[in-house]
Write a protein that holds these residues in place. Structure first.
Motif, mmCIF file in Angstrom:
data_model
loop_
_atom_site.group_PDB
_atom_site.id
_atom_site.type_symbol
_atom_site.label_atom_id
_atom_site.label_comp_id
_atom_site.label_asym_id
_atom_site.label_seq_id
_atom_site.Cartn_x
_atom_site.Cartn_y
_atom_site.Cartn_z
ATOM 1 N N UNK A 78 56.748 69.192 70.414
ATOM 2 C CA UNK A 78 57.764 68.330 71.023
ATOM 3 C C UNK A 78 58.651 67.639 69.978
ATOM 4 N N UNK A 79 58.606 68.132 68.741
ATOM 5 C CA UNK A 79 59.487 67.683 67.653
ATOM 6 C C UNK A 79 59.293 66.209 67.278
ATOM 7 N N UNK A 93 61.133 60.970 66.683
ATOM 8 C CA UNK A 93 61.387 62.089 67.583
ATOM 9 C C UNK A 93 62.756 62.667 67.251
ATOM 10 N N UNK A 94 62.736 63.899 66.803
ATOM 11 C CA UNK A 94 63.958 64.562 66.338
ATOM 12 C C UNK A 94 64.672 63.696 65.298
ATOM 13 N N UNK A 95 63.872 63.096 64.410
ATOM 14 C CA UNK A 95 64.407 62.340 63.282
ATOM 15 C C UNK A 95 64.726 60.889 63.558
ATOM 16 N N UNK A 125 61.866 56.254 75.245
ATOM 17 C CA UNK A 125 60.948 57.318 74.832
ATOM 18 C C UNK A 125 59.524 56.935 75.220
ATOM 19 N N UNK A 126 59.395 56.396 76.422
ATOM 20 C CA UNK A 126 58.099 55.891 76.878
ATOM 21 C C UNK A 126 57.246 57.043 77.429
ATOM 22 N N UNK A 127 56.928 57.971 76.556
ATOM 23 C CA UNK A 127 56.050 59.068 76.928
ATOM 24 C C UNK A 127 54.631 58.722 76.505
ATOM 25 N N UNK A 128 53.656 59.245 77.230
ATOM 26 C CA UNK A 128 52.260 58.975 76.878
ATOM 27 C C UNK A 128 51.974 59.419 75.447
#
Length: 308
Positions: free
Chosen positions: A164-165, A218-220, A247-250
């Motif tokens: 997921x980079x 995330x992606x830099x 970017x509130x991903x688990x």
């Protein structure tokens, strides 16, 4: 200011104005900004300091160990008996009262930092201290447990991160620019920015080897930061963090935890303290559940207070 009491030929107590004293819990070195007196209490046996406490007194006669710190309280050698500890507590309260202190508050570290913490709580209670606050810390205890937990999780999350980079940086704090991100993300969520930036900068400047920052990119682009600190040489404390609400991903939060485990393993500490999960005085069950995947022990931090 100087108070001293000889108990017998071997044990004595002292309460002095703090000058300078190195201690493994290094935060005692920083005198609180509102302190009109900052005192150092110690129990001495055979000319060796066997117990210590650092006490800040403000202009309103409120004494506390320690304000605006994760905790303060008593640091006591394993060999000191309960009756001597009781006498030491009594010595402190009597002398604080004599200089006009109105209230004495003690926040004792969780027992993982010293296994006499629960005994101290009992002895404070027996002398009229009232329990005013309890926070539960989630702990991963033992070097082997830290290593095993990290090994179980790392390959899985590292693979997900690459797919997921995401990538992660970890190291001592070199710049404080990340604090702007944390403040911005917390404000967006409507959360208070509880950190005192100037105080943190002073602490990091004096003890740079104790503080670390983990950044998730995330992606830099930075999407999360976490500060960890070695409150004692044998521990790592998860101090302060924030995630970009966009970017509130688990995975983001889980990566912070995995790299916190990695840092704890690399620093060879005996336990990782994930701190408390409290929301306006009530349990934050969602956060407790999340941390529970990375911790295996519960340990309470208790605040005791006595009107003098």
């Amino acid at each position: 200011m100087h108070f001293k009491k000889d108990m017998d030929g071997q044990v004595s107590f002292a309460l002095d104005t703090f000058e300078q004293s190195s201690h493994d819990y290094f935060l005692q070195s920083f005198v609180p900004g509102d302190a009109v007196n900052y005192l150092y209490g110690k129990l001495i046996k055979k000319e060796i300091t066997k117990a210590e406490i650092f006490i800040s007194i403000d202009a309103h006669g409120q004494a506390e160990s320690l304000p605006k710190s994760p905790f303060g309280g008593f640091w006591i050698d394993e060999a000191i008996h309960s009756d001597v500890i009781s006498d030491f507590i009594n010595f402190l309260t009597e002398n604080l009262r004599s200089i006009g202190v109105k209230n004495f508050k003690v926040t004792q570290a969780p027992s993982v930092y010293g296994n006499k913490s629960d005994l101290i709580g009992y002895l404070l209670f027996s002398q009229g201290f009232v329990l005013t606050k309890v926070l539960n810390h989630q702990i991963l205890a033992g070097k082997k447990s830290i290593k095993n937990t990290f090994n179980q999780l790392y390959s899985k999350y590292n693979k997900k991160a690459k797919e997921q980079k995401y990538n992660v940086t970890t190291g001592n704090i070199q710049s404080f620019n990340f604090l702007e991100d944390i403040a911005k993300w917390k404000n967006t969520r409507g959360h208070d920015v509880s950190i005192e930036e100037n105080k943190l900068i002073q602490q990091v400047s004096n003890f740079p080897e104790r503080y670390f920052v983990i950044t998730i990119l995330h992606e830099g682009e930075a999407v999360a930061h976490a500060i960890a600190v070695k409150l004692t040489s044998d521990s790592l404390y998860y101090f302060y963090s924030a995630i970009n609400p966009k970017n509130q991903l688990r995975l983001t939060g889980e990566l912070l935890m995995v790299y916190l485990l990695k840092l704890a393993m690399e620093k060879k500490v005996s336990f990782l303290d994930l701190g408390s999960s409290d929301l306006e005085g009530k349990p934050n069950h969602k956060l407790i559940y999340f941390k529970n995947k990375f911790a295996d022990t519960w340990s309470n931090k208790s605040t005791w207070s006595k009107e003098l």
